[in-house]
Each structure stands twice: as C-alpha cells, then as structure tokens.
Write an enzyme that holds these catalytic residues in place. Structure first.
Site, short mmCIF file in Angstrom:
data_model
loop_
_atom_site.label_atom_id
_atom_site.label_comp_id
_atom_site.label_asym_id
_atom_site.label_seq_id
_atom_site.Cartn_x
_atom_site.Cartn_y
_atom_site.Cartn_z
NE ARG A 98 -2.99 1.24 3.63
CZ ARG A 98 -4.09 1.05 5.09
NH1 ARG A 98 -5.02 1.50 4.45
NH2 ARG A 98 -3.46 0.98 6.10
CG ASP A 129 -4.66 2.54 11.11
OD1 ASP A 129 -5.20 3.00 11.42
OD2 ASP A 129 -4.44 1.93 10.56
#
Length: 536
Positions: free
Chosen positions: A167, A450
């Site tokens: 990603r 996160d």
C-alpha cells in the site's frame, strides 16, 4: 549526517544515505519515479484541488449522491478483467502492518493468505522507515530476507508464505526528502515507483505479479489516474498491460457513491474493493464536519451494524460481485493478550461474530491487525467457504441501497459518554506520541491503532466541541473540559511509562499537536500533514 545526491537528472535526494539505501535509490529507479512525477503530478494536483472545491460545497450544505453523468456505467453490463495468477485467488485472511524487517518476516510466515505491507497509515513516514521498507520488501520478493534478533534468534521465510501486497501513500502526502525539478515528490509516486521498478519482473518470473492496495481515493477520476500510471509504468518497463492488480480501499464517504465507476476505471487492473471501515467513519466526520446533524456518538458504538455502515458494506459486496471483483472485509483491530486470558474471553467472540457476519454477507475475505487473529478469521471463513476460494457467484440481488441510506447516521441508543471522550483524548495523544517516535501502528488498550483510528479520535473531539455536544450526563463538551481531561489522561499515561519511556517519549509535543488538530477553529483535513512537518 551525510546526504545522498542523486545523479538522476532533476532529482535531488535530501535524506541520509543509510545502509543499503543505494540498493533502491539507483539512478534508473530515480529516473523512473521522476518520470512518473513529471507525467502525472499536474493531474494529481488538479484532483486535490477538486477535492477542496467539493469540500467547499459540502460546507455550504451539499450532500453526495450517485452521479447522473455516469449512470451508464452503473447500469452497464461489464466485468473487470479476471485475476489469473494463482497466488491471489484465495484471500480469506489478509494481515496488515508496517514494513519493518522482523515484522515483515513474521507476517509473511503467519499463515495469512495475504500480507499488506503498509507504507501508509500503519507506517510513520520517516525517511528511514520508508526506504528501509523498500529494502525489506525487495529482499522479501527475492526471498533472501532474514533478521538476527539481539537474543540470538534468526528469522527467515518459510517455504510457504503469504502473498505480498503493497500500500503506497495517499495522493495528499508528500515526500520531502526527494525533490523532482525542485519540488517534493508525491509519496505515492515514490512508494509505487520504487517497488514496481525493482520487483515487478522478479514477481512475474515467480508466477506472481505486482499487487497493490490503493488508499484514500475520493472519486473515480482519482482511480483513473492510478490506471494511467499503471499503463505508463508497465509500458515503460515492457511489462504487459493488465499485469498489475490493485484493490481499492473504499474508505471515504464520497467513494461509496462511485464504487462501480472506480472498478470501471481500473477494470483491466482491478483486484476488487475493500471496506476500509475506520477511515470511512473518519471521512463521515471530516466531509460533513460543518453539520451539527452529522454528530456521531462514542467511536465504540459506531459498529458495522449501524445503518450507514451496513448500507455501505452491503453495497460494496453487491457491486464487486456483479463485476466479478473481490469484495474484501474490514479490519479486526483487537490484539489478543498472551498474559490476560480474560481480555481474550471478551474480545475474541466479538471478532468471530464480525467475521461471521462478513462471510455470510458475501465478502471473499477479511482483514486482521495481529498474527494471533489469523487463525480466528481463517476458521470462520474455512467453515463457511468450504472448497471455494471466493464467493463472487453470490450476486446479492436482494440488496438495494439508496443514497440516503449511505448517509443514515442513526446509531440506536448511541450516546456520548465521558469514557468515550477520555478514550479519544488518550488514544489521540498516545498514538501521536508513537507516530512521532517512528511507530505508525501502536498497541493501545488492546487495539492496534493506526492513523485512521487516531483521526477518528481527534475529529470526534473537534466535532463535539465545535457543535457544543452534550454527554449522557447532560454536561456540555467544551474546549475547557477537553483541556482539563487532557491533563488528567496525560497524567495517567505518564504514570504507566517504563523507565526508558520516561526519557524517550514525545508526549508534550503530541499533546500540542492533538490540540492543534482537535481544538482548532477550522477543521484540519489530515493530522498527518502537520505531523509530517515535525519529522526529520
């Protein structure tokens, strides 16, 4: 500190030359990423401008809807190109996390079907993290990666490993250590470009292919840009078009109205769509922050069964399967405790219930944040799927989602509590402290936090203060109350610090940044943008 200076024309690398950085920051690789930037950065900047203009319309009261000009795409009878490589046929369990060396090895050995090596929300974008991450995935693809622990244990790859997906950063994030023609390159160009340049052909030789997750897309034209980049990159390296497969995270409210269009733009390169639940909740707050009727209760109460989340996930499955694309479920962020079985007794049944719902809704696989959850998710999907790799044949004709259902923010019995406010403050400060110290995936209160979950925490505080929300006690949430609870929560955090953390923390700086993004007069779009200015 020595600085590298690129010999690639028009490229200046301002970061330090650390061990093995020259393996990835080669002149041909930098030439390649510079070509990406020169060719596509004007379009990227135009798309970011379009985002800002659309936000201005939302602030004035406009709401998103399905696009009339693309109705022919939604109603058309088309399919995405099939995934032909064997290692991406079965995606029951996808583990996600950053790209540090030991974690990458353990993740690939975890028993998951896929590991998403994350250069985005689970990774603080320090220069060292980003380029060491490229070195690590380079070695992982070559299967030469190893790690010698200080305790004497050596980590190496098993014969059978998870399939690697990468990603890159979202369109909005710059990389200040690499300048192209005098301006910082977009992080997405660097992350994608370095990985593709160094690994695409080796992956093909092994019967695999370069696979990506694409974050933070807000509209189908942003997917078109990625598709143009994929075609350019493949042509430049003489790799057949359609080799790349990319899964798009539907994690912004506006993109939920353009799922068909996003798949269509990427139809030759599509790996499907993923329900990026945490960022999606954040985006609801962010996009409609000016509206008091869009207040959400405590984060813990915004489950996958509330109306707007249910509508979004059911539409995602139906849309993907109608187009023969994978539909991937959302993140289970719980971290199993190896010391406190009581924590697991409460949390693991919730994880199982979540994965049971996803498998029965038609998802082809799901995400987990910790290796100890791989077996839990796999057990659920194995029991339901049997011999099937996926359930694309489940078309969900009974699902019909209207635009107002995607914006139905009712949360049954939802309320704002002092515990929820305190949790947002504590998680926000602790996460920012961890991020500033270089760790972008932080274990806080038995959850893997996160950037997405930290964004929910700080944006909810902004939303509640800005609109004068009241808690279930009747007390109004004010700036003064937040500052008071902030000090109390900070005192608790400090009391729990290890001796080492007493000196290495950045809590005061984290507190200041939290206040900047949670108590500012104007809503700050991403906390990572002001935070990035605080990194070396």
């Amino acid at each position: 500190m020595s600085l590298t200076s690129s010999s690639a024309a028009g490229v200046e690398v301002r970061g330090p030359r650390l061990q093995r950085f020259d393996d990835v920051l080669t002149r041909p690789a930098l030439d390649f990423v510079a070509r990406l930037s020169r060719e596509f950065n004007p379009t990227r900047e135009a798309l970011l401008k379009a985002r800002r203009e659309r936000q201005t319309r939302f602030d004035a009261g406009e709401l998103p809807d399905f696009l009339p000009e693309t109705r022919h795409i939604r109603e058309g009878d088309w399919k995405v190109a099939p995934v032909t490589t064997a290692d991406l046929q079965k995606r029951w369990v996808e583990l996600t996390g950053p790209t540090d060396r030991k974690m990458l090895i353990n993740a690939l050995n975890s028993g998951a079907d896929v590991y998403m090596a994350d250069f985005e929300d689970a990774n603080t974008p320090t220069w060292q993290n980003m380029i060491e991450g490229q070195v690590n995935v380079l070695d992982a693809v070559a299967r030469t990666i190893s790690f010698d622990n200080p305790d004497g244990k050596t980590y190496r790859l098993n014969d059978k490993t998870a399939t690697l997906l990468v990603r890159p950063r979202g369109w909005h994030l710059p990389e200040k250590h690499v300048l192209v023609d005098g301006s910082p390159i977009a992080g997405a160009f660097l992350d994608f470009g370095l990985f593709f340049f160094h690994n695409a052909r080796r992956l093909l030789e092994r019967g695999s292919a370069p696979y990506f997750y694409l974050p933070k897309l807000e509209a189908h034209r942003e997917a078109r840009l990625w598709n143009d980049i994929f075609q350019f990159a493949q042509d430049t390296l003489s790799i057949p078009r359609g080799t790349i497969k990319a899964t798009v995270l539907i994690e912004v409210a506006t993109s939920a109205f353009e799922m068909n269009e996003i798949l269509y733009e990427l139809r030759d390169h599509s790996g499907g769509l993923n329900a990026g639940r945490w960022d999606y909740i954040f985006s609801i707050i962010k996009k409609f922050h000016s509206r008091p009727d869009f207040l959400l209760p405590d984060r813990a109460q915004v489950t996958m069964t509330v109306p707007f989340m249910r509508a979004y996930t059911e539409l995602l499955v139906k849309t993907c399967h109608r187009r023969d694309a994978f539909a991937m479920g959302g993140m289970a962020a719980f971290i199993p405790s190896r010391r406190d079985p009581k924590v697991n007794e409460v949390a693991l049944p919730r994880v199982r219930d979540d994965k049971l719902r996803e498998s029965r809704d038609g998802f082809d696989g799901t995400w987990v944040a910790h290796p100890d959850l791989v077996h839990v998710a796999r057990e659920v999907f194995a029991d339901f799927m049997g011999e099937r790799n996926n359930q694309i044949d489940r078309q969900r004709p009974e699902v019909s989602v209207e635009s107002q259902q995607l914006l139905d923010l009712r949360v049954p019995n939802g309320e704002i509590t002092e515990a929820g406010l305190r949790s947002n403050i504590s998680v926000g400060i602790q996460y920012i402290d961890s991020w500033l110290r270089g760790t972008g995936a932080a274990a806080i209160f038995n959850l893997m936090e996160d950037a997405a979950t930290a964004e929910i925490s700080r944006s909810q505080v902004w939303q509640w203060v800005h609109h004068g929300a009241t808690m279930n006690t009747g007390q109004r949430i004010t700036r003064e109350l937040v500052l008071q609870l902030e000090q109390e929560e900070l005192d608790k955090i400090r009391q729990g610090l290890t001796p080492e953390m007493q000196t290495s923390n950045r809590l005061d700086e984290a507190r200041g940044l939290f206040e900047e993004v949670a108590l500012s007069e104007q809503f700050v779009e991403f906390l990572t943008l002001p935070a990035y200015g605080r990194l070396d």
